[in-house]
Design a protein around this motif. Structure first.
Motif, PDB file in Angstrom:
ATOM      1  N   UNK A  31       0.814  -1.213   0.000  1.00 31.83           N
ATOM      2  CA  UNK A  31       0.000   0.000   0.000  1.00 31.83           C
ATOM      3  C   UNK A  31       0.849   1.265   0.000  1.00 31.83           C
ATOM      4  N   UNK A  32       2.148   1.112   0.164  1.00 30.74           N
ATOM      5  CA  UNK A  32       3.030   2.265   0.225  1.00 30.74           C
ATOM      6  C   UNK A  32       3.243   2.846  -1.168  1.00 30.74           C
ATOM      7  N   UNK A  33       3.269   4.158  -1.241  1.00 36.00           N
ATOM      8  CA  UNK A  33       3.580   4.812  -2.503  1.00 36.00           C
ATOM      9  C   UNK A  33       5.067   5.081  -2.609  1.00 36.00           C
ATOM     10  N   UNK A  34       5.473   5.540  -3.777  1.00 33.15           N
ATOM     11  CA  UNK A  34       6.876   5.883  -4.029  1.00 33.15           C
ATOM     12  C   UNK A  34       6.939   7.231  -4.714  1.00 33.15           C
ATOM     13  N   UNK A  35       7.893   8.039  -4.300  1.00 32.71           N
ATOM     14  CA  UNK A  35       8.208   9.266  -5.007  1.00 32.71           C
ATOM     15  C   UNK A  35       9.347   8.911  -5.945  1.00 32.71           C
ATOM     16  N   UNK A  36       9.097   9.020  -7.239  1.00 31.65           N
ATOM     17  CA  UNK A  36      10.094   8.620  -8.239  1.00 31.65           C
ATOM     18  C   UNK A  36      10.431   9.793  -9.144  1.00 31.65           C
ATOM     19  N   UNK A  37      11.671   9.819  -9.587  1.00 32.28           N
ATOM     20  CA  UNK A  37      12.130  10.811 -10.551  1.00 32.28           C
ATOM     21  C   UNK A  37      12.694  10.046 -11.734  1.00 32.28           C
ATOM     22  N   UNK A  38      12.159  10.339 -12.929  1.00 30.87           N
ATOM     23  CA  UNK A  38      12.595   9.679 -14.160  1.00 30.87           C
ATOM     24  C   UNK A  38      13.117  10.722 -15.135  1.00 30.87           C
ATOM     25  N   UNK A  39      14.169  10.366 -15.878  1.00 32.01           N
ATOM     26  CA  UNK A  39      14.653  11.271 -16.918  1.00 32.01           C
ATOM     27  C   UNK A  39      13.817  11.082 -18.181  1.00 32.01           C
ATOM     28  N   UNK A  40      14.119  11.845 -19.225  1.00 32.43           N
ATOM     29  CA  UNK A  40      13.339  11.777 -20.466  1.00 32.43           C
ATOM     30  C   UNK A  40      13.393  10.415 -21.139  1.00 32.43           C
ATOM     31  N   UNK A  41      14.437   9.633 -20.858  1.00 34.38           N
ATOM     32  CA  UNK A  41      14.549   8.285 -21.425  1.00 34.38           C
ATOM     33  C   UNK A  41      13.770   7.267 -20.606  1.00 34.38           C
ATOM     34  N   UNK A  70      11.158  26.730  -1.315  1.00 38.63           N
ATOM     35  CA  UNK A  70      10.596  25.392  -1.104  1.00 38.63           C
ATOM     36  C   UNK A  70       9.166  25.300  -1.620  1.00 38.63           C
ATOM     37  N   UNK A  71       8.854  24.200  -2.300  1.00 39.81           N
ATOM     38  CA  UNK A  71       7.475  23.800  -2.581  1.00 39.81           C
ATOM     39  C   UNK A  71       7.301  22.454  -1.895  1.00 39.81           C
ATOM     40  N   UNK A  72       6.314  22.346  -1.014  1.00 42.69           N
ATOM     41  CA  UNK A  72       6.153  21.152  -0.186  1.00 42.69           C
ATOM     42  C   UNK A  72       4.865  20.420  -0.536  1.00 42.69           C
ATOM     43  N   UNK A  73       4.997  19.118  -0.693  1.00 41.27           N
ATOM     44  CA  UNK A  73       3.920  18.242  -1.146  1.00 41.27           C
ATOM     45  C   UNK A  73       3.644  17.176  -0.093  1.00 41.27           C
ATOM     46  N   UNK A  74       2.488  16.520  -0.232  1.00 42.68           N
ATOM     47  CA  UNK A  74       2.130  15.413   0.651  1.00 42.68           C
ATOM     48  C   UNK A  74       1.385  14.358  -0.159  1.00 42.68           C
ATOM     49  N   UNK A 119      -4.172  19.485  -5.654  1.00 39.66           N
ATOM     50  CA  UNK A 119      -3.733  18.198  -6.190  1.00 39.66           C
ATOM     51  C   UNK A 119      -2.972  18.427  -7.500  1.00 39.66           C
ATOM     52  N   UNK A 120      -1.902  17.677  -7.694  1.00 36.77           N
ATOM     53  CA  UNK A 120      -1.115  17.761  -8.923  1.00 36.77           C
ATOM     54  C   UNK A 120      -1.743  16.811  -9.942  1.00 36.77           C
ATOM     55  N   UNK A 121      -2.169  17.324 -11.105  1.00 40.11           N
ATOM     56  CA  UNK A 121      -2.817  16.468 -12.103  1.00 40.11           C
ATOM     57  C   UNK A 121      -1.937  15.277 -12.477  1.00 40.11           C
ATOM     58  N   UNK A 122      -2.526  14.092 -12.437  1.00 40.47           N
ATOM     59  CA  UNK A 122      -1.810  12.885 -12.823  1.00 40.47           C
ATOM     60  C   UNK A 122      -0.728  12.471 -11.834  1.00 40.47           C
ATOM     61  N   UNK A 123      -0.681  13.104 -10.668  1.00 41.80           N
ATOM     62  CA  UNK A 123       0.338  12.802  -9.647  1.00 41.80           C
ATOM     63  C   UNK A 123       1.766  12.963 -10.164  1.00 41.80           C
ATOM     64  N   UNK A 124       1.967  13.852 -11.136  1.00 40.23           N
ATOM     65  CA  UNK A 124       3.308  14.027 -11.703  1.00 40.23           C
ATOM     66  C   UNK A 124       3.438  15.413 -12.321  1.00 40.23           C
ATOM     67  N   UNK A 156      13.093  16.221 -16.192  1.00 39.57           N
ATOM     68  CA  UNK A 156      12.729  15.015 -15.457  1.00 39.57           C
ATOM     69  C   UNK A 156      11.238  15.059 -15.135  1.00 39.57           C
ATOM     70  N   UNK A 157      10.709  13.903 -14.810  1.00 41.65           N
ATOM     71  CA  UNK A 157       9.341  13.793 -14.312  1.00 41.65           C
ATOM     72  C   UNK A 157       9.413  13.373 -12.854  1.00 41.65           C
ATOM     73  N   UNK A 158       8.751  14.137 -11.988  1.00 49.31           N
ATOM     74  CA  UNK A 158       8.636  13.794 -10.582  1.00 49.31           C
ATOM     75  C   UNK A 158       7.228  13.244 -10.403  1.00 49.31           C
ATOM     76  N   UNK A 159       7.150  12.003  -9.910  1.00 45.38           N
ATOM     77  CA  UNK A 159       5.855  11.302  -9.886  1.00 45.38           C
ATOM     78  C   UNK A 159       5.639  10.582  -8.556  1.00 45.38           C
TER      79      UNK A 159
END
Length: 164
Positions: A31-41, A70-74, A119-124, A156-159
């Motif tokens: 049930x845990x989520x992950x904060x992921x960062x992906x490059x364009x590839x 700072x921009x802070x998210x939850x 809320x951030x659209x699409x969680x990313x 990058x995409x932060x998701x």
């Protein structure tokens, strides 16, 4: 007869209870989520556990003034939510937009914009990572991960990724 049924029920209950205890941590992890960062590839360059209710900030140095912003998210109800922002000064590009959160003093001459709750659209979202001078970094529980060291001058995409 009643005692035989009760004994059989107890025998069945103990293994079921043990199995539940063993599986519970797996379900909690799932049930845990992950904060992921992906490059364009699509290559993952950073990943942090981000369970429901936990938060993180994106911090960077203002390109003109050099102070940290700072921009802070939850992670809230399966959504990435922008909760608040810290602005040490209303320098170029930084300001409070009336109707978007509530501006309060940080006690040091700067401001927090509280209760943004968007809320951030699409969680990313996409980010063009700055040079080391700007040093975009993720801040989670006091730990800093420099995205600029990993992907300076790249998109990058932060998701927030959730289990299926």
């Amino acid at each position: 007869m009643r005692s035989a049924i009760l004994t059989a029920s107890r025998r069945a209950f103990v293994p079921a209870a043990l199995l539940l205890c063993l599986l519970l941590p797996l379900s909690v992890l799932a049930a845990e989520g992950w904060l992921e960062v992906h490059d364009d590839d699509g290559r993952r360059i950073a990943a942090l556990p981000m369970p429901e209710g936990e938060g993180w900030c994106l911090e960077w140095n203002h390109s003109v003034e050099g102070f940290a912003v700072l921009d802070c998210y939850r992670h809230r109800d399966g959504r990435m939510v922008l909760e608040r922002s810290h602005l040490p000064d209303f320098a170029a590009g930084l300001d409070h937009i009336p109707g978007r959160g509530r501006q309060v003093s940080d006690g040091d001459g700067g401001y927090w914009i509280e209760a943004i709750d968007e809320p951030v659209p699409g969680n990313a979202y996409l980010l063009r990572v700055g040079s080391l001078r700007v040093d975009h970094r993720l801040v989670v529980e006091g730990q800093r991960i420099s995205l600029s060291r990993l992907a300076a001058n790249r998109r990058v995409t932060i998701r927030l990724t959730l289990p299926d």
